[in-house]
Design a protein around this motif. Structure first.
Motif, short mmCIF file in Angstrom:
data_model
loop_
_atom_site.label_atom_id
_atom_site.label_comp_id
_atom_site.label_asym_id
_atom_site.label_seq_id
_atom_site.Cartn_x
_atom_site.Cartn_y
_atom_site.Cartn_z
N ASN A 103 0.82 -1.20 0.00
CA ASN A 103 0.00 0.00 0.00
C ASN A 103 0.86 1.25 0.00
O ASN A 103 0.57 2.21 -0.70
CB ASN A 103 -0.89 0.00 1.25
CG ASN A 103 -2.29 -0.42 0.90
OD1 ASN A 103 -2.81 -0.01 -0.13
ND2 ASN A 103 -2.88 -1.24 1.73
N PHE B 79 2.18 1.86 -3.37
CA PHE B 79 1.13 2.38 -4.24
C PHE B 79 0.91 3.87 -4.02
O PHE B 79 0.91 4.66 -4.98
CB PHE B 79 -0.17 1.61 -3.97
CG PHE B 79 -1.34 2.10 -4.75
CD1 PHE B 79 -1.48 1.78 -6.09
CD2 PHE B 79 -2.30 2.91 -4.16
CE1 PHE B 79 -2.56 2.24 -6.81
CE2 PHE B 79 -3.38 3.37 -4.87
CZ PHE B 79 -3.51 3.04 -6.20
N TRP B 80 0.77 4.27 -2.76
CA TRP B 80 0.48 5.69 -2.50
C TRP B 80 1.68 6.56 -2.82
O TRP B 80 1.52 7.71 -3.21
CB TRP B 80 0.00 5.88 -1.07
CG TRP B 80 -1.39 5.35 -0.92
CD1 TRP B 80 -1.76 4.23 -0.26
CD2 TRP B 80 -2.57 5.87 -1.53
NE1 TRP B 80 -3.11 4.02 -0.40
CE2 TRP B 80 -3.63 5.01 -1.16
CE3 TRP B 80 -2.85 6.97 -2.33
CZ2 TRP B 80 -4.94 5.23 -1.59
CZ3 TRP B 80 -4.15 7.19 -2.75
CH2 TRP B 80 -5.18 6.32 -2.37
N PHE C 227 0.41 -2.39 -10.88
CA PHE C 227 -0.61 -2.68 -9.86
C PHE C 227 -1.89 -3.19 -10.50
O PHE C 227 -2.66 -3.91 -9.87
CB PHE C 227 -0.91 -1.43 -9.04
CG PHE C 227 0.11 -1.18 -7.97
CD1 PHE C 227 0.08 -1.91 -6.79
CD2 PHE C 227 1.09 -0.24 -8.15
CE1 PHE C 227 1.02 -1.69 -5.81
CE2 PHE C 227 2.03 -0.01 -7.17
CZ PHE C 227 2.01 -0.74 -6.00
N MET D 8 -5.92 0.23 -3.04
CA MET D 8 -5.36 -0.03 -4.37
C MET D 8 -6.14 -1.09 -5.12
O MET D 8 -5.97 -1.23 -6.32
CB MET D 8 -3.89 -0.47 -4.23
CG MET D 8 -3.69 -1.55 -3.20
SD MET D 8 -2.00 -2.13 -3.12
CE MET D 8 -2.08 -3.42 -4.34
N ASP D 9 -7.01 -1.84 -4.42
CA ASP D 9 -7.91 -2.75 -5.15
C ASP D 9 -9.27 -2.10 -5.28
O ASP D 9 -10.29 -2.66 -4.91
CB ASP D 9 -8.01 -4.09 -4.40
CG ASP D 9 -6.84 -4.97 -4.73
OD1 ASP D 9 -6.28 -4.81 -5.82
OD2 ASP D 9 -6.47 -5.80 -3.89
N ASN D 10 -9.25 -0.89 -5.79
CA ASN D 10 -10.45 -0.08 -5.79
C ASN D 10 -10.46 0.70 -7.10
O ASN D 10 -9.54 1.46 -7.37
CB ASN D 10 -10.39 0.85 -4.58
CG ASN D 10 -11.65 1.65 -4.43
OD1 ASN D 10 -12.46 1.74 -5.36
ND2 ASN D 10 -11.82 2.25 -3.28
#
Lengths: 162, 101
Positions: A3, A6-7, A46, B1-3
């Motif tokens: 996460n 990702f951010w 991703f 992120m799974d959105n």
């Protein structure tokens, strides 16, 4: 952890995209564009699109960005300090774009998106290649003709008239 | 992120910023950069929909063609910009008002 990565890339994309549109120095804007493209390639990873991520890095960063940098270098006298430029109508343009962005956000929020779950594929190259050679053969060939046309057209246009 | 919405919001932001660059920038190459941002936003949308629509690879193919078109577009646009530069000695889009001098 994943996460966090990702951010990190999301923040990278947002900041560098702002730099692309606001930076006064065109070279800095082009370098920021590189970071934006890189971040988007990471988002493709991703989204399980491994081939697209590779293509993004190869074509956007390796091709289009280099072309843009060439364009900047060729259209500014290197000796002159002023490799910068100004923007016009920032207020009105900003207002229009802000309204558009809020409208898009509202649309994204109220739409009931129909989602389907899927398994993560091992790789996508195989399927993409098969589809290109079967269902999308005609667009594929047309794209090759288009690229040839663009190549010849660009070479003819950019040449100085003798 | 799974959105899905996260990706759509990022793409909307990129699209808006690209449009802002196209509207406000005076330099033709900066305008081209804005167009690239818009195309990338569209690609991000396509691939996000492919992923959340049951991993449909057709979306990837569509994005691939967008990338091909972007490459062709940039090559031709830069050739035109170089021509404008030779004729007007400037590539500000608000100054180039004639096709030929």
């Amino acid at each position: 952890m994943i996460n966090l990565v990702f951010w990190f890339f999301v923040i990278l994309i947002v900041l560098s995209a702002f730099s692309v549109v606001l930076n006064k120095n065109l070279i800095y804007a082009a370098i920021s564009l590189l970071l934006t493209f890189l971040g988007i390639a990471a988002l493709y990873v991703f989204l399980w699109a491994d081939f697209m991520a590779g293509t993004q890095v190869l074509i956007y960063i390796g091709g289009i960005l280099i072309l843009l940098l060439f364009g900047i270098m060729l259209t500014h006298k290197i000796t002159s300090v002023k490799i910068s430029h100004t923007s016009v109508q920032k207020g009105i343009g900003g207002a229009v774009v802000l309204v558009l962005f809020i409208g898009l956000l509202w649309m994204i929020k109220i739409t009931p998106w129909k989602m389907e779950s899927a398994m993560e594929p091992e790789q996508t190259v195989n399927t993409i290649g098969t589809l290109l050679m079967t269902d999308f053969l005609l667009p594929f060939e047309v794209a090759s003709v288009l690229l040839l046309g663009a190549l010849i057209g660009a070479a003819v246009l950019a040449r100085k008239e003798s | 992120m799974d959105n899905l919405q996260v990706y759509l919001i990022i793409a909307a932001l990129l699209f808006s910023l690209g449009l802002f660059a196209v509207i406000t920038r005076r330099n033709a190459i900066a305008v081209l950069m804005g167009v690239e941002l818009i195309l990338n936003a569209a690609n991000l949308n396509l691939i996000a929909f492919a992923r959340f629509g049951g991993m449909n690879i057709t979306g990837h193919i569509f994005a691939l063609f967008v990338i091909v078109l972007a490459a062709a577009e940039v090559a031709v646009a830069l050739a035109i910009i170089l021509n404008i530069y030779q004729n007007f000695n400037s590539i500000n889009v608000d100054e180039a008002q004639q096709l030929k001098q």
